[in-house]
Scaffold this active site. Structure first.
Site, PDB file in Angstrom:
ATOM      1  N   HIS A 196      -1.716  -8.721   9.391  1.00  0.00           N
ATOM      2  CA  HIS A 196      -2.320  -7.950  10.489  1.00  0.00           C
ATOM      3  C   HIS A 196      -2.684  -8.790  11.710  1.00  0.00           C
ATOM      4  CE1 HIS A 196      -3.682  -4.196   7.964  1.00  0.00           C
ATOM      5  NE2 HIS A 196      -2.450  -4.623   7.653  1.00  0.00           N
ATOM      6  N   HIS A 240       0.810  -1.222   0.000  1.00  0.00           N
ATOM      7  CA  HIS A 240       0.000   0.000   0.000  1.00  0.00           C
ATOM      8  C   HIS A 240       0.845   1.276   0.000  1.00  0.00           C
ATOM      9  CE1 HIS A 240      -3.938  -1.844   0.354  1.00  0.00           C
ATOM     10  NE2 HIS A 240      -3.482  -2.629   1.327  1.00  0.00           N
TER      11      HIS A 240
END
Length: 276
Positions: free
Chosen positions: A180, A68
């Site tokens: 995550h 990202h």
């Protein structure tokens, strides 16, 4: 040497938790060097220049990223001005920024930080194994750097484990990011390299990977995107790892997870005394 790493910072909740917690952690454990993955810190997608400076001011020595990194288009420009912001080393030739750097720790040691990205279930990138090999050849542990830290931003656990064993004994630590979710496999490999498949995120775990739950659930049910993912705004858990480094060999003596605040069970390293 004492190294701290904090996993993917997700949105405002994760960012504020890191900004509050990191200075205290650095002081409490007399950390010599701190790395933070900031690729989801700007609204859950990418990083801005202002947020980068907040993380650096809070005590991060280096900020790593991943897939990202360019979600905030300004990063394509400002990354050239910040040696302490890394993008994956195996991005195509000519991509702005750099994927590795040699940095000075608080104790005077030289730390090579490599940011690499996996290819399994990810993108069509250059080979991360060869890119990491080239970086290690250019700056080997103990002859070029006192410690070598690799943030491997990847989806597949198999790819992460393979890279860990590939560099075992030649890097201080290989820490996985991107999924995550903190894993329980922190260990020191046979050659002395600290390893964990994923450090976890700094964000709200009452969520789907740090995002508000309704839209991800709706997409699984309908296969229709109705709105942009939005970071969850609840209490965040700061997740990461602590690594104690043997100054003579540059390899790891101990590794332990960090989980502070929020919903998850709490964890801190027990090999550093608070009055150190």
């Amino acid at each position: 040497m004492r190294l701290l790493f904090l996993g993917d910072v997700v949105g405002r909740a994760g960012r504020l938790a890191v900004l509050e917690t990191l200075p205290k952690l650095r002081a409490r454990y007399a950390a010599d060097f701190v790395i933070v993955n900031g690729e989801n810190s700007a609204g859950g997608f990418g990083i801005s220049e202002a947020i980068l400076n907040e993380l650096l001011d809070a005590g991060a020595d280096v900020v790593t990223t991943g897939n990202h990194v360019w979600d905030q288009r300004e990063a394509l420009v400002f990354i050239e001005r910040y040696d302490r912001l890394l993008r994956p080393i195996n991005f195509p030739s000519g991509t702005p920024g750099k994927g590795a750097g040699l940095f000075k720790a608080a104790n005077g040691a030289d730390v090579l930080v490599i940011n690499a990205m996996g290819r399994v279930f990810m993108g069509d990138l250059d080979d991360p194994f060869r890119a990491v090999e080239d970086a290690l050849a250019a700056c080997p542990l103990k002859t070029g750097a006192d410690a070598v830290f690799i943030d491997f931003h990847a989806e597949a656990t198999s790819e992460k484990e393979a890279l860990g064993h590939f560099v075992d004994g030649r890097a201080t630590a290989v820490v996985g990011t991107h999924t995550h979710v903190p894993t329980a496999d922190h260990q020191i490999l046979t050659g002395g390299t600290a390893y964990i498949s994923d450090a976890g995120m700094c964000g709200d775990f009452d969520s789907v990977l740090g995002m508000e739950k309704d839209e991800p659930i709706s997409r699984f049910l309908t296969k229709i995107s109705s709105r942009r993912f939005a970071p969850s705004k609840g209490d965040a858990t700061v997740c990461g790892v602590a690594i104690d480094v043997d100054d003579r060999s540059g390899l790891a003596r101990a590794v332990a997870p960090i989980r502070l605040g929020g919903r998850l069970s709490q964890a801190e390293p027990d090999f550093w005394s608070e009055d150190a």
